[in-house]
Write a protein that holds these residues in place. Structure first.
Motif, PDB file in Angstrom:
ATOM      1  N   ARG A 190       0.833  -1.198   0.000  1.00 31.62           N
ATOM      2  CA  ARG A 190       0.000   0.000   0.000  1.00 31.62           C
ATOM      3  C   ARG A 190       0.871   1.253   0.000  1.00 31.62           C
ATOM      4  NH1 ARG A 190      -3.606  -1.156   5.153  1.00 31.62           N
ATOM      5  NH2 ARG A 190      -1.579  -2.011   5.781  1.00 31.62           N
ATOM      6  N   GLY A 191       0.599   2.145  -0.896  1.00 29.58           N
ATOM      7  CA  GLY A 191       1.407   3.352  -1.011  1.00 29.58           C
ATOM      8  C   GLY A 191       2.609   3.184  -1.901  1.00 29.58           C
ATOM      9  N   GLY A 192       2.834   1.943  -2.387  1.00 27.06           N
ATOM     10  CA  GLY A 192       3.973   1.705  -3.259  1.00 27.06           C
ATOM     11  C   GLY A 192       5.299   1.758  -2.502  1.00 27.06           C
ATOM     12  N   TYR A 193       6.376   1.674  -3.251  1.00 23.89           N
ATOM     13  CA  TYR A 193       7.705   1.697  -2.638  1.00 23.89           C
ATOM     14  C   TYR A 193       8.741   1.927  -3.723  1.00 23.89           C
ATOM     15  CZ  TYR A 193      11.829   0.156  -0.033  1.00 23.89           C
ATOM     16  OH  TYR A 193      13.062   0.091   0.564  1.00 23.89           O
ATOM     17  N   SER A 194       9.693   2.811  -3.456  1.00 26.99           N
ATOM     18  CA  SER A 194      10.730   3.100  -4.450  1.00 26.99           C
ATOM     19  C   SER A 194      12.127   2.978  -3.864  1.00 26.99           C
ATOM     20  CB  SER A 194      10.535   4.519  -5.009  1.00 26.99           C
ATOM     21  OG  SER A 194      10.590   5.487  -3.960  1.00 26.99           O
ATOM     22  N   GLY A 195      12.240   2.398  -2.673  1.00 25.91           N
ATOM     23  CA  GLY A 195      13.548   2.263  -2.040  1.00 25.91           C
ATOM     24  C   GLY A 195      14.280   1.003  -2.470  1.00 25.91           C
ATOM     25  N   ARG A 196      15.237   0.574  -1.646  1.00 24.03           N
ATOM     26  CA  ARG A 196      16.033  -0.602  -1.934  1.00 24.03           C
ATOM     27  C   ARG A 196      15.186  -1.861  -1.755  1.00 24.03           C
ATOM     28  NH1 ARG A 196      19.079  -1.038   2.241  1.00 24.03           N
ATOM     29  NH2 ARG A 196      20.721  -2.366   1.360  1.00 24.03           N
ATOM     30  N   SER A 197      15.215  -2.725  -2.752  1.00 32.04           N
ATOM     31  CA  SER A 197      14.436  -3.960  -2.720  1.00 32.04           C
ATOM     32  C   SER A 197      15.357  -5.092  -2.275  1.00 32.04           C
ATOM     33  CB  SER A 197      13.835  -4.248  -4.094  1.00 32.04           C
ATOM     34  OG  SER A 197      13.007  -3.178  -4.497  1.00 32.04           O
ATOM     35  N   THR A 198      15.360  -5.361  -0.979  1.00 34.47           N
ATOM     36  CA  THR A 198      16.335  -6.271  -0.407  1.00 34.47           C
ATOM     37  C   THR A 198      15.732  -7.599   0.017  1.00 34.47           C
ATOM     38  OG1 THR A 198      16.007  -5.429   1.845  1.00 34.47           O
ATOM     39  CG2 THR A 198      17.619  -4.289   0.480  1.00 34.47           C
ATOM     40  N   VAL A 199      16.610  -8.598   0.150  1.00 35.22           N
ATOM     41  CA  VAL A 199      16.257  -9.877   0.751  1.00 35.22           C
ATOM     42  C   VAL A 199      17.101 -10.039   2.008  1.00 35.22           C
ATOM     43  CG1 VAL A 199      15.588 -11.016  -1.392  1.00 35.22           C
ATOM     44  CG2 VAL A 199      17.978 -11.085  -0.693  1.00 35.22           C
ATOM     45  N   PRO A 200      16.584 -10.793   2.996  1.00 38.07           N
ATOM     46  CA  PRO A 200      15.295 -11.464   3.014  1.00 38.07           C
ATOM     47  C   PRO A 200      14.162 -10.477   3.226  1.00 38.07           C
ATOM     48  CG  PRO A 200      16.316 -11.657   5.148  1.00 38.07           C
ATOM     49  CD  PRO A 200      17.319 -10.990   4.265  1.00 38.07           C
ATOM     50  N   MET A 201      12.991 -10.878   2.796  1.00 38.86           N
ATOM     51  CA  MET A 201      11.811 -10.048   3.008  1.00 38.86           C
ATOM     52  C   MET A 201      10.629 -10.955   3.341  1.00 38.86           C
ATOM     53  SD  MET A 201       8.784  -8.773   1.461  1.00 38.86           S
ATOM     54  CE  MET A 201       8.846  -8.411  -0.290  1.00 38.86           C
ATOM     55  N   LEU A 202       9.954 -10.627   4.430  1.00 40.65           N
ATOM     56  CA  LEU A 202       8.773 -11.376   4.846  1.00 40.65           C
ATOM     57  C   LEU A 202       7.548 -10.589   4.401  1.00 40.65           C
ATOM     58  CD1 LEU A 202       8.207 -14.024   6.357  1.00 40.65           C
ATOM     59  CD2 LEU A 202       7.973 -12.681   8.454  1.00 40.65           C
ATOM     60  N   TRP A 203       6.660 -11.252   3.700  1.00 37.86           N
ATOM     61  CA  TRP A 203       5.517 -10.617   3.038  1.00 37.86           C
ATOM     62  C   TRP A 203       4.211 -11.156   3.598  1.00 37.86           C
ATOM     63  CZ3 TRP A 203       4.621  -6.730  -0.313  1.00 37.86           C
ATOM     64  CH2 TRP A 203       3.456  -6.744  -1.071  1.00 37.86           C
ATOM     65  N   VAL A 205       0.740 -12.009   2.561  1.00 36.88           N
ATOM     66  CA  VAL A 205       0.036 -12.263   1.309  1.00 36.88           C
ATOM     67  C   VAL A 205      -1.354 -11.652   1.314  1.00 36.88           C
ATOM     68  CG1 VAL A 205      -0.868 -14.076  -0.209  1.00 36.88           C
ATOM     69  CG2 VAL A 205       1.340 -14.388   0.927  1.00 36.88           C
ATOM     70  N   GLU A 206      -2.041 -11.727   2.447  1.00 35.82           N
ATOM     71  CA  GLU A 206      -3.414 -11.244   2.523  1.00 35.82           C
ATOM     72  C   GLU A 206      -3.488  -9.724   2.489  1.00 35.82           C
ATOM     73  OE1 GLU A 206      -6.328 -11.367   6.178  1.00 35.82           O
ATOM     74  OE2 GLU A 206      -6.416 -13.298   5.137  1.00 35.82           O
ATOM     75  N   ARG A 207      -2.614  -9.065   3.243  1.00 40.34           N
ATOM     76  CA  ARG A 207      -2.638  -7.597   3.333  1.00 40.34           C
ATOM     77  C   ARG A 207      -1.817  -6.919   2.240  1.00 40.34           C
ATOM     78  NH1 ARG A 207       0.239  -6.322   7.771  1.00 40.34           N
ATOM     79  NH2 ARG A 207      -0.524  -4.176   7.766  1.00 40.34           N
ATOM     80  N   LYS A 208      -1.074  -7.703   1.454  1.00 39.10           N
ATOM     81  CA  LYS A 208      -0.201  -7.150   0.419  1.00 39.10           C
ATOM     82  C   LYS A 208       0.735  -6.106   1.042  1.00 39.10           C
ATOM     83  CE  LYS A 208      -1.892  -9.255  -3.271  1.00 39.10           C
ATOM     84  NZ  LYS A 208      -1.072 -10.162  -4.106  1.00 39.10           N
ATOM     85  N   GLU A 209       1.494  -6.559   2.030  1.00 35.47           N
ATOM     86  CA  GLU A 209       2.319  -5.622   2.785  1.00 35.47           C
ATOM     87  C   GLU A 209       3.651  -6.278   3.168  1.00 35.47           C
ATOM     88  OE1 GLU A 209       3.713  -2.671   3.676  1.00 35.47           O
ATOM     89  OE2 GLU A 209       1.608  -2.073   3.886  1.00 35.47           O
ATOM     90  N   VAL A 210       4.699  -5.465   3.195  1.00 33.53           N
ATOM     91  CA  VAL A 210       5.991  -5.924   3.684  1.00 33.53           C
ATOM     92  C   VAL A 210       5.915  -5.985   5.211  1.00 33.53           C
ATOM     93  CG1 VAL A 210       8.462  -5.428   3.856  1.00 33.53           C
ATOM     94  CG2 VAL A 210       7.234  -4.923   1.722  1.00 33.53           C
ATOM     95  N   VAL A 211       6.127  -7.165   5.760  1.00 32.41           N
ATOM     96  CA  VAL A 211       6.119  -7.323   7.206  1.00 32.41           C
ATOM     97  C   VAL A 211       7.472  -6.916   7.782  1.00 32.41           C
ATOM     98  CG1 VAL A 211       5.857  -8.950   9.112  1.00 32.41           C
ATOM     99  CG2 VAL A 211       4.439  -9.187   7.053  1.00 32.41           C
ATOM    100  N   CYS A 212       8.550  -7.374   7.149  1.00 33.45           N
ATOM    101  CA  CYS A 212       9.886  -7.111   7.683  1.00 33.45           C
ATOM    102  C   CYS A 212      10.934  -7.459   6.632  1.00 33.45           C
ATOM    103  CB  CYS A 212      10.115  -7.955   8.945  1.00 33.45           C
ATOM    104  SG  CYS A 212      11.706  -7.685   9.747  1.00 33.45           S
ATOM    105  N   ASN A 213      12.020  -6.678   6.567  1.00 33.72           N
ATOM    106  CA  ASN A 213      13.153  -7.081   5.734  1.00 33.72           C
ATOM    107  C   ASN A 213      14.475  -6.985   6.505  1.00 33.72           C
ATOM    108  OD1 ASN A 213      13.581  -4.306   5.759  1.00 33.72           O
ATOM    109  ND2 ASN A 213      13.677  -4.090   3.536  1.00 33.72           N
ATOM    110  N   GLU A 214      14.390  -7.153   7.813  1.00 31.20           N
ATOM    111  CA  GLU A 214      15.584  -7.247   8.663  1.00 31.20           C
ATOM    112  C   GLU A 214      15.763  -8.713   9.060  1.00 31.20           C
ATOM    113  OE1 GLU A 214      18.615  -7.506  10.898  1.00 31.20           O
ATOM    114  OE2 GLU A 214      18.234  -5.595   9.876  1.00 31.20           O
ATOM    115  N   SER A 215      16.889  -9.290   8.681  1.00 38.09           N
ATOM    116  CA  SER A 215      17.077 -10.735   8.839  1.00 38.09           C
ATOM    117  C   SER A 215      16.980 -11.191  10.290  1.00 38.09           C
ATOM    118  CB  SER A 215      18.428 -11.152   8.250  1.00 38.09           C
ATOM    119  OG  SER A 215      19.512 -10.589   8.978  1.00 38.09           O
ATOM    120  N   TYR A 216      17.545 -10.434  11.223  1.00 45.11           N
ATOM    121  CA  TYR A 216      17.545 -10.913  12.602  1.00 45.11           C
ATOM    122  C   TYR A 216      16.140 -10.886  13.203  1.00 45.11           C
ATOM    123  CZ  TYR A 216      19.806 -12.473  16.832  1.00 45.11           C
ATOM    124  OH  TYR A 216      20.207 -13.254  17.884  1.00 45.11           O
TER     125      TYR A 216
END
Length: 409
Positions: A190-203, A205-216
């Motif tokens: 929601r709202g889009g995103y134009s920053g760094r697209s990094t892995v790992p990333m937890l998504w 699926v239902e909310r179509k939202e990035v939950v977290c992209n910090e590995s620890y």
């Protein structure tokens, strides 16, 4: 920590102006051929080049002026690329950007666990952490994964070209959103995103939202936040009595080893490199000594600190020793560290997360400023599965049950 296709920030297309074109910058993307929208120029005829050079210089080297000019031009271009690939401070020390999407236990508790999807890239040591903890906890079915590959422009992309490799994790398609690139997935939020697209990333699926992209943050969630879905819920890689010790080890390992190898490889001054390499190897010396009397970092129990160290060690002789100039010693020259790495590698399910071909391709073929030829060297014999599967004799260091240290279902 995240991996942006191993790059902290995309590279720009380098401007090489002519009399008929204007100098301009394209959006930043890491690109081995330094062009995103055009086909690479045709390869010059080697016979023609050979003829011209013989006419100009005969069997001798090109004149010193030409050599010094080319050297200066390449040096300037290299510093420009490195400033985008690996941001540094004024002294040339690599400074890793922070993760954009952090989550704590309270935020995680609001998630619907069955809607989570994990995005990883196999070359990335930070993403590798999440694959290992996910496997050890038995979350493979509950938290599906999509495995991206570094594209020719350095960004993470999904393609169905991988050949099955037994039970090893291999790259493939985006099974959650059907996107072609990880950048497209991030933009779905929601709202889009134009920053760094990094892995790992937890998504989500239902909310179509990035939950977290910090590995620890992610491995802590996998360790203790999804036990209701895990097939191995009794395994605790961060038991309460050891949390302080785990944190203390992470405070040593992260700056000097995990990020230390990158500080060596991405250093932009001799002083920055010398400082990083000395801190790296003094820490490896200390770790080797410690592991001479302790099976794991915190004693007899495998912890998250061990997982974080392992994903750097397994890449050390494969990549960092050569490409990142971590050349004082090979890991195989550290008897305790290498046996410790083999010990963890041989834990059921861990070896399947280690795709050495994908790891080597992700570094040698993508990090253009560090390896302009994109030639992938031969795999060291000490990094092959058969060698890593040799006995490690680490069980003799355990004071508890020496046969089953890490129960995995």
């Amino acid at each position: 920590m995240p991996c942006a296709s191993l790059l902290t920030s995309p590279l720009p297309r380098l401007p090489f102006p002519t009399t008929t074109t204007k100098t301009h910058f394209k959006p930043r993307h890491p690109c081995p051929i330094m062009s995103l929208n055009q086909k690479p120029p045709p390869t010059p005829n080697p016979n023609l080049l050979t003829t011209i050079t013989k006419l100009l210089w005969g069997p001798s080297l090109p004149p010193q002026l030409l050599i010094s000019t080319v050297r200066s031009t390449w040096s300037a271009a290299w510093h420009l690329m490195m400033s985008q690939l690996a941001p540094s401070d004024p002294t040339g020390n690599y400074t890793r950007p922070t993760s954009q999407f952090r989550s704590n236990s309270t935020q995680f508790s609001r998630q619907k666990p069955k809607t989570l999807h994990l995005y990883v890239g196999l070359p990335c040591p930070w993403a590798h952490r999440t694959l290992i903890v996910r496997a050890l906890k038995g979350l493979e079915t509950s938290v599906p994964v999509s495995v991206a590959s570094p594209g020719v422009d350095g960004s993470w992309e999904f393609r169905d070209r991988a050949i099955p490799d037994g039970d090893r994790v291999v790259p493939g398609l985006d099974s959650a959103n059907g996107c072609k690139t990880l950048r497209e997935v991030y933009k779905l939020r929601r709202g889009g995103y134009s920053g760094r697209s990094t892995v790992p990333m937890l998504w989500d699926v239902e909310r179509k939202e990035v939950v977290c992209n910090e590995s620890y943050d992610i491995i802590e969630l996998f360790n203790s936040g999804l036990n209701g879905l895990a097939s191995n819920p009794d395994l605790d890689l961060s038991p309460q009595p050891l949390k302080k010790k785990i944190d203390e080890w992470n405070q040593i390992i992260y700056p000097n080893v995990n990020n230390g190898v990158y500080r060596c490889g991405f250093a932009q001054s001799q002083e920055a490199y010398d400082s990083a390499v000395n801190e790296l190897f003094s820490t490896l010396d200390m770790l080797n000594d410690h592991l001479g009397s302790s099976r794991y970092l915190c004693g007899d129990v495998l912890t998250l600190a061990d997982i974080c160290l392992f994903t750097t060690l397994i890449r050390f002789d494969l990549v960092y020793n050569v490409l990142f100039k971590c050349t004082k010693r090979k890991l195989i020259e550290y008897p305790n560290l290498h046996a410790y790495m083999r010990d963890i590698y041989q834990i059921p399910k861990v070896a399947a997360t280690c795709n050495f071909g994908a790891i080597m391709d992700g570094y040698y073929k993508i990090l253009f400023p560090l390896n302009p030829s994109s030639i992938r060297p031969a795999m060291p014999s000490g990094c092959e599965h058969e060698f890593l599967s040799q006995p490690h004799s680490r069980t003799s260091l355990s004071s508890v049950d020496k046969n089953v240290q890490v129960p995995v279902l």
